[in-house]
Design a protein around this motif. Structure first.
Motif, PDB file in Angstrom:
ATOM      1  N   LEU A 226      17.851  10.695 -17.127  1.00  0.00           N
ATOM      2  CA  LEU A 226      17.970   9.309 -17.587  1.00  0.00           C
ATOM      3  C   LEU A 226      17.259   9.029 -18.899  1.00  0.00           C
ATOM      4  O   LEU A 226      17.450   7.967 -19.485  1.00  0.00           O
ATOM      5  N   GLY A 227      16.422   9.941 -19.357  1.00  0.00           N
ATOM      6  CA  GLY A 227      15.672   9.711 -20.582  1.00  0.00           C
ATOM      7  C   GLY A 227      14.464   8.819 -20.351  1.00  0.00           C
ATOM      8  O   GLY A 227      13.921   8.758 -19.251  1.00  0.00           O
ATOM      9  N   GLN A 228      14.049   8.099 -21.371  1.00  0.00           N
ATOM     10  CA  GLN A 228      12.807   7.325 -21.342  1.00  0.00           C
ATOM     11  C   GLN A 228      12.982   5.957 -20.679  1.00  0.00           C
ATOM     12  O   GLN A 228      12.582   4.924 -21.218  1.00  0.00           O
ATOM     13  N   VAL A 229      13.563   5.937 -19.498  1.00  0.00           N
ATOM     14  CA  VAL A 229      13.740   4.688 -18.757  1.00  0.00           C
ATOM     15  C   VAL A 229      12.469   4.399 -17.953  1.00  0.00           C
ATOM     16  O   VAL A 229      11.982   5.279 -17.240  1.00  0.00           O
ATOM     17  N   PRO A 230      11.900   3.190 -18.045  1.00  0.00           N
ATOM     18  CA  PRO A 230      10.726   2.873 -17.212  1.00  0.00           C
ATOM     19  C   PRO A 230      11.108   2.908 -15.729  1.00  0.00           C
ATOM     20  O   PRO A 230      12.014   2.186 -15.304  1.00  0.00           O
ATOM     21  N   ILE A 231      10.439   3.745 -14.957  1.00  0.00           N
ATOM     22  CA  ILE A 231      10.721   3.869 -13.530  1.00  0.00           C
ATOM     23  C   ILE A 231       9.415   3.767 -12.761  1.00  0.00           C
ATOM     24  O   ILE A 231       8.441   4.452 -13.068  1.00  0.00           O
ATOM     25  N   GLY A 232       9.388   2.873 -11.773  1.00  0.00           N
ATOM     26  CA  GLY A 232       8.211   2.702 -10.936  1.00  0.00           C
ATOM     27  C   GLY A 232       8.590   2.745  -9.477  1.00  0.00           C
ATOM     28  O   GLY A 232       9.722   2.423  -9.098  1.00  0.00           O
ATOM     29  N   GLY A 233       7.638   3.141  -8.641  1.00  0.00           N
ATOM     30  CA  GLY A 233       7.903   3.178  -7.213  1.00  0.00           C
ATOM     31  C   GLY A 233       6.734   3.761  -6.448  1.00  0.00           C
ATOM     32  O   GLY A 233       5.614   3.820  -6.951  1.00  0.00           O
ATOM     33  N   PHE A 234       7.010   4.222  -5.232  1.00  0.00           N
ATOM     34  CA  PHE A 234       5.932   4.743  -4.408  1.00  0.00           C
ATOM     35  C   PHE A 234       6.480   5.695  -3.353  1.00  0.00           C
ATOM     36  O   PHE A 234       7.697   5.803  -3.144  1.00  0.00           O
ATOM     37  N   PHE A 235       5.568   6.404  -2.679  1.00  0.00           N
ATOM     38  CA  PHE A 235       5.914   7.308  -1.590  1.00  0.00           C
ATOM     39  C   PHE A 235       5.914   6.523  -0.284  1.00  0.00           C
ATOM     40  O   PHE A 235       4.924   5.900   0.087  1.00  0.00           O
TER      41      PHE A 235
ATOM     42  N   SER B 205       0.845  -1.188   0.000  1.00  0.00           N
ATOM     43  CA  SER B 205       0.000   0.000   0.000  1.00  0.00           C
ATOM     44  C   SER B 205       0.884   1.242   0.000  1.00  0.00           C
ATOM     45  O   SER B 205       2.010   1.220   0.484  1.00  0.00           O
ATOM     46  N   SER B 206       0.361   2.323  -0.547  1.00  0.00           N
ATOM     47  CA  SER B 206       1.159   3.533  -0.640  1.00  0.00           C
ATOM     48  C   SER B 206       0.264   4.760  -0.682  1.00  0.00           C
ATOM     49  O   SER B 206      -0.791   4.745  -1.325  1.00  0.00           O
ATOM     50  N   MET B 207       0.697   5.799   0.008  1.00  0.00           N
ATOM     51  CA  MET B 207      -0.035   7.058  -0.028  1.00  0.00           C
ATOM     52  C   MET B 207      -0.102   7.598  -1.446  1.00  0.00           C
ATOM     53  O   MET B 207      -1.091   8.206  -1.855  1.00  0.00           O
ATOM     54  N   GLY B 208       0.956   7.371  -2.200  1.00  0.00           N
ATOM     55  CA  GLY B 208       1.005   7.803  -3.584  1.00  0.00           C
ATOM     56  C   GLY B 208       1.921   6.913  -4.375  1.00  0.00           C
ATOM     57  O   GLY B 208       2.742   6.168  -3.809  1.00  0.00           O
ATOM     58  N   VAL B 209       1.811   6.950  -5.696  1.00  0.00           N
ATOM     59  CA  VAL B 209       2.601   6.073  -6.553  1.00  0.00           C
ATOM     60  C   VAL B 209       3.404   6.892  -7.551  1.00  0.00           C
ATOM     61  O   VAL B 209       3.074   8.042  -7.865  1.00  0.00           O
ATOM     62  N   ILE B 210       4.461   6.258  -8.043  1.00  0.00           N
ATOM     63  CA  ILE B 210       5.341   6.854  -9.048  1.00  0.00           C
ATOM     64  C   ILE B 210       5.392   5.887 -10.219  1.00  0.00           C
ATOM     65  O   ILE B 210       5.767   4.722 -10.058  1.00  0.00           O
TER      66      ILE B 210
END
Length: 400
Positions: A359-368, A69-74
C-alpha cells in the motif's frame, strides 16, 4: 479531503507518551485539530489510561476519542507486542466536513445482553449515519457475547460495514478495557462510527488453511463431536493432525475446526469458512470437544495455523484488495489476532511490512486483538487467527 495520521510512543511516562503519539499523528496528517482519535495502549500504562485519553483528546482538540487496551499495538511500521507501547490515530478533513464525520459510542454491562447491547449501539449511532458508514467496534473480550451480539447488530444496521476486535492484555491484569472519551471500563463495548462520503475497502486474511477433506457430523452431544463420517471423531482429527496428534497439547495450539459459511457446503474453501477452537480431545473416548455446538448433518473440517500458510494468505489478500482500490487510501485500520505477530512468524513487524510493501506510505493504526470482526464472503463475521484491514479513501475527483 480526508486526512489522517498515526503516532507511536514507548515512553515510560504516560503523559509524555500520549503527547508524543498525538503530536506525531497530527503532524503526519497535517492537522491542527482532529475530528476523532483512536487510542490503543498496552497494559504497562493501565493505571494511567484515563490520563492518557484526556491528553489525547486535549492535544487533538476533539471529544471523539475511543480505543481499548491491547497486548500490542500497530502504528505504521511499528508492531510492538510487549512493554510500553501507545498508538494514536487522528482522523480529520479539510473544510468539506461532509466527507467524514466521527462519533464515539459506549455501552456498558455486556453479559447476558447481546440483543440489548446491539440495540443500544445501533440507537447511539443511527443519528450520525451517512452515505458511507464504518462502525469500529471495540469490546471487552472476556465479557462480550461476540457471535450473538454481532448477529443482532448486523440485523439492526444491515447496510453498515463493521470492523474492530476484542480488547486484549498480556495476562498481567486479567481484565481488558475499552475507552470512550476519558472513560475506561471493562464489561463494556465502545467504538467509533466513521460516516460521510468516502470509499471503503475491506479484507480479512487468515493464518489457517485446510488440512484434509471436509467431514459430515454423524454424531454429537452438546459441544462434543462423537463421530465424523461415521467414524470416531478423534481418529478423524488425528489423521488430519498427523504427527502433531502425538502431543495433544501442542496439537490444540495449531489445529482448529473450520465451519463453512454455507451450511450446505461440502468443501472447506479459502475465504468461505470461519475458524473455531478445539478445546479438548480424548483418544481413550474417541471424541473431540469444540468451542461451538455442532449438529448432526453439519459440515466441518480441520485447519492448520502456521507461518507460511499465513504469509501466503496475507499476500494473496493484499493483492486482491489492491485490485479493488479506486483511489489511494487516506488511512487504514488493522486488527491483528494476538496469535499472529512475532510468535507466529518468528520476526517482528511481519504484517506491517507486507502492508507497507503493498500500500505504500498509508497511515495504518491498530492493535493485537482477542478476536476480530471483518468481512468474510458477503457477510460480516466473528473471526479468529485473522488480520482485518479497513481502508478509507477520498472519493475520486470527477473531471471538470
Amino acid at each position: 479531503m480526508i486526512r489522517a495520521g498515526v503516532g507511536f510512543s514507548n515512553s515510560h511516562n504516560p503523559r509524555v507518551a500520549a503527547a508524543e503519539a498525538t503530536a506525531s499523528a497530527l503532524a503526519q496528517a497535517g492537522l491542527n485539530r482532529a475530528l476523532g482519535a483512536l487510542c490503543f495502549a498496552t497494559p504497562a500504562y493501565a493505571a494511567a489510561y484515563p490520563m492518557i485519553l484526556r491528553v489525547v483528546g486535549s492535544d487533538a482538540h476533539t471529544r471523539e476519542v475511543a480505543g481499548c487496551s491491547s497486548m500490542g499495538v500497530i502504528a505504521g511500521e511499528h508492531e510492538v507486542e510487549s512493554g510500553h507501547a501507545l498508538c494514536v490515530m487522528v482522523i480529520g478533513a479539510d473544510e468539506h466536513r461532509d466527507e467524514l464525520r466521527a462519533a464515539r459510542f459506549f455501552v456498558p454491562s455486556l453479559r447476558g445482553r447481546a440483543q440489548g447491547v446491539a440495540a443500544e449501539v445501533a440507537t447511539a449511532v443511527r443519528p450520525a449515519l451517512g452515505k458511507t458508514n464504518l462502525l469500529i467496534l471495540l469490546a471487552d473480550t472476556y465479557n462480550f457475547e461476540a457471535e450473538a451480539t454481532l448477529a443482532a447488530l448486523t440485523s439492526e444496521l444491515p447496510k453498515v460495514a463493521i470492523t474492530g476486535g476484542g480488547a486484549s492484555e498480556d495476562g498481567s491484569i486479567g481484565e481488558t478495557f475499552v475507552f470512550c472519551g476519558d472513560v475506561v471500563s471493562s464489561n463494556a463495548v465502545s467504538g467509533m462510527l466513521l460516516s460521510g462520503d468516502f470509499d471503503l475497502t475491506m479484507m480479512s486474511s487468515l493464518a489457517c488453511s485446510p488440512i484434509g477433506p471436509a467431514h459430515r457430523v454423524t454424531a454429537a452431544r452438546d459441544n462434543i463431536l462423537l463421530e465424523l463420517d461415521g467414524r470416531g471423531a478423534f481418529d478423524v482429527f488425528a489423521e488430519a493432525a498427523g504427527p502433531l496428534a502425538t502431543d495433544l497439547r501442542r496439537a490444540l495450539r495449531y489445529v482448529f475446526a473450520a465451519i463453512p459459511l454455507d451450511p450446505r457446503a461440502t468443501t472447506i474453501e479459502r475465504g468461505r469458512f470461519v475458524v473455531r477452537n478445539i478445546v479438548g480431545a480424548s483418544e481413550e473416548h474417541g471424541v473431540v470437544a469444540v468451542s461451538f455446538v455442532p449438529r448432526v448433518g453439519d459440515t466441518i473440517g480441520f485447519v492448520l495455523r502456521d507461518a507460511e500458510r499465513s504469509r501466503r494468505d496475507l499476500k494473496a489478500s493484499l493483492e486482491e484488495v489492491s485490485g479493488k482500490l479506486i483511489s489511494p487510501p487516506a488511512f487504514g485500520l488493522y486488527f491483528d489476532c494476538i496469535s499472529r505477530g512475532a510468535g507466529l512468524y518468528g520476526i517482528p513487524g511481519h504484517d506491517s511490512a507486507y502492508l507497507r510493501q503493498s500500500l505504500g506510505q498509508v497511515p495504518i493504526g491498530g492493535f493485537f486483538t482477542g478476536f476480530e470482526i471483518g468481512p468474510l464472503g458477503d457477510q460480516t463475521a466473528l473471526l479468529q487467527y485473522s488480520g482485518v484491514l479497513a481502508l478509507i479513501s477520498n472519493k475520486p475527483v470527477a473531471p471538470s
